[in-house]
Design an enzyme around this catalytic site. Structure first.
Site, PDB file in Angstrom:
ATOM      1  N   ASP A   3      -4.791 -15.230  -0.528  1.00 38.33           N
ATOM      2  CA  ASP A   3      -5.629 -14.479  -1.473  1.00 38.33           C
ATOM      3  C   ASP A   3      -6.920 -13.983  -0.828  1.00 38.33           C
ATOM      4  OD1 ASP A   3      -3.700 -15.444  -3.134  1.00 38.33           O
ATOM      5  OD2 ASP A   3      -5.088 -16.352  -4.570  1.00 38.33           O
ATOM      6  N   ARG A  24       3.060  -9.281  -0.966  1.00 35.36           N
ATOM      7  CA  ARG A  24       1.806  -9.713  -0.347  1.00 35.36           C
ATOM      8  C   ARG A  24       2.042 -10.159   1.091  1.00 35.36           C
ATOM      9  NH1 ARG A  24      -1.853 -12.203  -3.860  1.00 35.36           N
ATOM     10  NH2 ARG A  24      -2.479 -13.414  -2.054  1.00 35.36           N
ATOM     11  N   ASP A  65      -2.968 -11.152 -14.933  1.00 35.96           N
ATOM     12  CA  ASP A  65      -2.570 -12.183 -13.973  1.00 35.96           C
ATOM     13  C   ASP A  65      -2.516 -13.523 -14.716  1.00 35.96           C
ATOM     14  OD1 ASP A  65      -2.769 -13.863 -11.360  1.00 35.96           O
ATOM     15  OD2 ASP A  65      -2.761 -11.807 -10.607  1.00 35.96           O
ATOM     16  N   ASP A 100       4.836 -15.122  -8.325  1.00 38.15           N
ATOM     17  CA  ASP A 100       4.077 -15.923  -7.363  1.00 38.15           C
ATOM     18  C   ASP A 100       4.931 -17.005  -6.713  1.00 38.15           C
ATOM     19  OD1 ASP A 100       1.826 -16.672  -5.958  1.00 38.15           O
ATOM     20  OD2 ASP A 100       0.541 -16.895  -7.718  1.00 38.15           O
ATOM     21  N   GLU A 160       3.998 -13.650  -2.137  1.00 33.93           N
ATOM     22  CA  GLU A 160       4.461 -14.789  -1.341  1.00 33.93           C
ATOM     23  C   GLU A 160       3.474 -15.115  -0.219  1.00 33.93           C
ATOM     24  OE1 GLU A 160       7.306 -16.517   1.788  1.00 33.93           O
ATOM     25  OE2 GLU A 160       6.112 -14.696   1.838  1.00 33.93           O
ATOM     26  N   TRP A 161       2.323 -14.439  -0.251  1.00 34.06           N
ATOM     27  CA  TRP A 161       1.179 -14.738   0.627  1.00 34.06           C
ATOM     28  C   TRP A 161       1.447 -14.564   2.128  1.00 34.06           C
ATOM     29  CZ3 TRP A 161       1.728 -20.180  -1.721  1.00 34.06           C
ATOM     30  CH2 TRP A 161       1.520 -20.146  -3.097  1.00 34.06           C
ATOM     31  N   GLY A 162       2.541 -13.893   2.486  1.00 37.73           N
ATOM     32  CA  GLY A 162       2.810 -13.709   3.911  1.00 37.73           C
ATOM     33  C   GLY A 162       3.478 -14.904   4.573  1.00 37.73           C
ATOM     34  N   LYS A 176       4.384  -9.483 -11.603  1.00 43.54           N
ATOM     35  CA  LYS A 176       3.912 -10.095 -10.357  1.00 43.54           C
ATOM     36  C   LYS A 176       4.480 -11.510 -10.318  1.00 43.54           C
ATOM     37  CE  LYS A 176      -0.366 -11.735  -8.145  1.00 43.54           C
ATOM     38  NZ  LYS A 176      -1.826 -11.633  -8.136  1.00 43.54           N
TER      39      LYS A 176
HETATM   40  C1  GLA Z   1      -2.083 -17.067  -6.478  1.00 42.95           C
HETATM   41  C2  GLA Z   1      -1.957 -15.569  -6.218  1.00 42.95           C
HETATM   42  C3  GLA Z   1      -3.160 -14.869  -6.802  1.00 42.95           C
HETATM   43  C4  GLA Z   1      -3.272 -15.150  -8.283  1.00 42.95           C
HETATM   44  C5  GLA Z   1      -3.298 -16.654  -8.522  1.00 42.95           C
HETATM   45  C6  GLA Z   1      -3.193 -16.998  -9.996  1.00 42.95           C
HETATM   46  O1  GLA Z   1      -3.166 -17.589  -5.812  1.00 42.95           O
HETATM   47  O2  GLA Z   1      -1.827 -15.311  -4.846  1.00 42.95           O
HETATM   48  O3  GLA Z   1      -3.101 -13.474  -6.553  1.00 42.95           O
HETATM   49  O4  GLA Z   1      -2.177 -14.553  -8.923  1.00 42.95           O
HETATM   50  O5  GLA Z   1      -2.219 -17.304  -7.874  1.00 42.95           O
HETATM   51  O6  GLA Z   1      -3.145 -18.371 -10.210  1.00 42.95           O
END
Ligand code: GLA
Length: 402
Positions: free
Chosen positions: A204, A200, A68, A146, A182-184, A144
């Site tokens: 988080d 996603r 990550d 972001d 994209e956190w939803g 992945k």
């Molecule tokens: C975001 C993502 C996490 C991780 C961090 C890394 O918060 O949602 O899963 O990858 O960035 O900075």
């Protein structure tokens, strides 16, 4: 390092989907973020690679090693290419990928759809084509992507930003799993399936079973999903509305596992793992494998629970509202090949006696059916209801044969 000419040629020749076949079942693996944040280096990764094998995790299905935030340098090369962190990965990514591949594992990296990653490293906005080729030339198998980005993340729709990279990855001609992060925000279950192999659905996760540290939304359809700090149970809660969107080829990602991170009890860890598995989330270990306790390793390698996740039907469980009691008892049920799965979760911090009749679950169960409880491994014979005493935060998981 610049991508090779062969790859540039391949890039022009393709344009087909790298493959929903990559995601016929949810992906499994290990990711650095939950335990290491950006603090890891080549020798840490070599150690983790070896542990995936020696702890039996690869054999259990965890075949991705995902780096990550932290693998990349704070700036691009002078001529504008992504490069590994010159201090922690001085040899670059190619030898790392070769080592990982030689162990039968796949390698993943992390980037961002805006100008910067969340940790202020270079993002790929405007560099999609070039970065995809760079990844392919290094032998990367998983990307992945972001949503932090800075200006571009906010002013350009995620559909646009994430599609640009999807197309660039496809054009490389290399099979690269595309994990959309994209956190939803903007409800990606309505559009993410056409873009990523997984996406996603919440902010988080944090290593906490109940308490949030910054995750105000309690439901999936809420405009402040929170960017980070969601508990295990709040992510489960959001899946009530959206588990129906789970389909082979593109999976809603409930975020990396916190099994073995922090101080969750074994019952909490088992509940966390069972729900991620039965809801068909990717199973990505976030614990530090160097210090993982045996009790957590046993949770993560329970073959029967993993089999629910990797079941060929690819159907998630759904929340059975009629037999659940808000804040006290959650019942979820669904289909797996050859039968059903039923999860009974005691949401209380103290033990409870529960009784659940199988015919009330909408599964078409009219007669006693053969049931096995997967955590204990015990067969319950033929039953038409479950009467049990559940410990604090315990989940019983029944596999029913039809
Ligand atoms: C975001 C993502 C996490 C991780 C961090 C890394 O918060 O949602 O899963 O990858 O960035 O900075």
């Amino acid at each position: 390092m610049k991508p090779s000419l062969t790859l540039l040629t391949l890039a022009i020749a393709t344009g087909t989907t790298a493959g929903a076949k990559l995601a016929q079942t949810p992906q499994m693996g290990f990711n650095t973020w939950n335990s290491f944040k950006a603090n890891y280096n080549e020798s840490t990764i070599n150690h983790i690679t070896d542990l995936l094998l020696s702890l039996g995790l690869k054999d259990a299905g965890y075949n991705h090693l995902l780096l990550d935030e932290g693998w990349s340098d704070m700036s691009r090369t002078a001529d504008g290419y992504l490069q590994s962190n010159q201090t922690t990965f001085p040899n670059g990514i190619t030898p790392l990928a070769e080592r990982v591949h030689s162990k039968g594992l796949k390698l993943g990296l992390y980037g961002d759809s805006g100008i910067l990653t969340c940790g202020f490293r270079p993002g790929s906005w405007g560099y999609e084509e070039r970065d995809a080729l760079t990844l392919a030339s290094w032998g990367v198998d998983y990307w992945k992507y972001d949503n932090c980005g800075g200006f571009q993340a906010m002013s350009n729709a995620p559909q646009e930003r994430f599609s640009l990279m999807r197309d660039a990855l496809e054009r490389t001609g290399r099979e690269i799993f595309y994990s959309v992060c994209e956190w939803g925000f903007q409800f990606p279950w309505h559009w993410g399936g056409g873009i990523g192999h997984s996406y996603r659905m919440s902010g988080d996760i944090t290593a906490s079973f109940i308490n949030e540290t910054g995750c105000p939304c309690k439901t999936a359809y809420c405009l402040n999903t929170g960017y980070a700090g969601c508990s295990v149970t709040s992510i489960m809660r959001k899946m009530r509305e959206i588990s129906v969107y789970q389909k082979p080829g593109h999976w809603l990602d409930m975020d990396m596992l916190e099994v073995g991170v922090g101080d969750m009890t074994v019952n909490m860890q088992k509940t966390h793992f069972a729900f991620w598995a039965a809801l068909k989330s990717p199973l990505i270990i976030g614990a530090d494998l160097r210090t993982l306790k045996n009790e957590s390793l046993e949770v993560l390698t329970n073959r029967d629970i993993i089999a629910l996740n990797q079941d060929s039907l690819g159907k998630p469980v759904h929340f059975v509202e009629d037999v659940s009691v808000e804040g006290s008892l959650q019942v979820w049920a669904g289909e797996v090949k050859g039968g059903n799965v039923v999860l009974i979760f005691n949401e209380k911090s103290y033990p409870q006696e529960v009784e659940v009749s199988l015919k009330d679950l909408g599964l078409g169960i009219e007669r006693p059916v053969r049931a096995k409880e997967l955590w204990s491994g015990k067969s319950w014979g033929k039953i038409d209801s479950v009467e049990a005493s559940l410990g604090a935060y315990q989940t019983l998981v029944f596999r029913i044969s039809r």
